[in-house]
Scaffold this active site. Sequence first.
Site, mmCIF file in Angstrom:
data_model
loop_
_atom_site.group_PDB
_atom_site.id
_atom_site.type_symbol
_atom_site.label_atom_id
_atom_site.label_comp_id
_atom_site.label_asym_id
_atom_site.label_seq_id
_atom_site.Cartn_x
_atom_site.Cartn_y
_atom_site.Cartn_z
ATOM 1 C CB SER A 1 -0.879 -0.019 1.257
ATOM 2 O OG SER A 1 -1.472 1.241 1.499
ATOM 3 C CE1 TYR B 1 -3.684 -2.891 5.826
ATOM 4 C CE2 TYR B 1 -3.092 -0.626 5.295
ATOM 5 C CZ TYR B 1 -3.412 -1.915 4.895
ATOM 6 O OH TYR B 1 -3.432 -2.218 3.552
#
Length: 356
Positions: free
Chosen positions: A140, A153
């Site tokens: 990501s 995360y």
Amino acid sequence: MARRRAVVVTGASGGVGRATARAFAARGDRVALLARGRDGLAAAADEVTQAGGEALVVSVDMADAKAVEDAAQRVVDAFGKIDVWVNNAFAGVYAPFTEITPDEFRRVTEVTYLGYVFGTRAALRHMLPRDRGAIVQVGSALAYRGIPLQSAYCGAKHAIQGFNESVRCELLHEGSRVRTTMVQLPAVNTPQFDWVLSRMPSRVRPVAPIYQPEVAARAIVHAAAHPRRREYWVGGSTVATLVANAVAPGLLDRYLARTGFDAQQEAGREREEAARYARYDGHGNLWTPADGPHGHDYGAHGRFDGESLPGSSQEWVSRNRGRMGAGLAVGGALALAAQLRRKPLAAQLRRKHRVH
């Protein structure tokens, strides 16, 4: 048709993993679907078969190292080998760091980071003796740039980035033909925003612009076929975020401090409203699968179809960088040839001018 590969996709019951499994199946590949949710896995297996692939369902918690090793062995027993392993499974919590309990932070880390570690180890166990294979780490933009409300995360994605670089260097040192690569994704329209554990006052959402999961799936399939490239960036927003973070991280800190909270919540949509769309018992899917005892399949898409982009020009450029480079080289050669053809004529005109 391209050679049928034996592919493992973790987190395959929904979202990006679900779309990725379908994309591999469309090539005729044999696809092992790893996740916890049984209903989502069963539906994903049906889609793989309908797309032209062969499906193997393996219910597993990626935070359990022994279970992941056993899952990999099941794949080899069924398919004879593992050509591609896609690490994609994750968990998350939407809350300020001080409102996340130690057990919750540990669980996110175990699933999202250690799940990739255990998956990579299991894949290498079967790939290294054959001296071939590709491991794709689904990352990501948050692997480089942390944002508020997702500390667990973001921390896990940063850890994956460093872990992957280390393993990649070791494989290169050994002269292995096994490759790892990482695909950095933008915000994607997946069901996670209905099942993730959240302590925010409003329903959580991805930060715009949002891309459909098929955009991510195309990039992952391409990366699996071209793993010599160390990293792929998907989406213009990913490029903009990573470049801005490299150039002016302090400025980005202040910008995200002002906008990051509101950008990740739907204004006027209370969190309790999520109960109309998904199972919500206060724990999201952190400890148990999202489908649970309710028998619900969430699929690949979330609730943001109306504002999600079906393609990315940047993703196309990233996948076709070699072709574009060749095209630019050819174009440059043609331009040079044309210039050289003009030079004799120009020289003739100069001589003619001198004569007169």
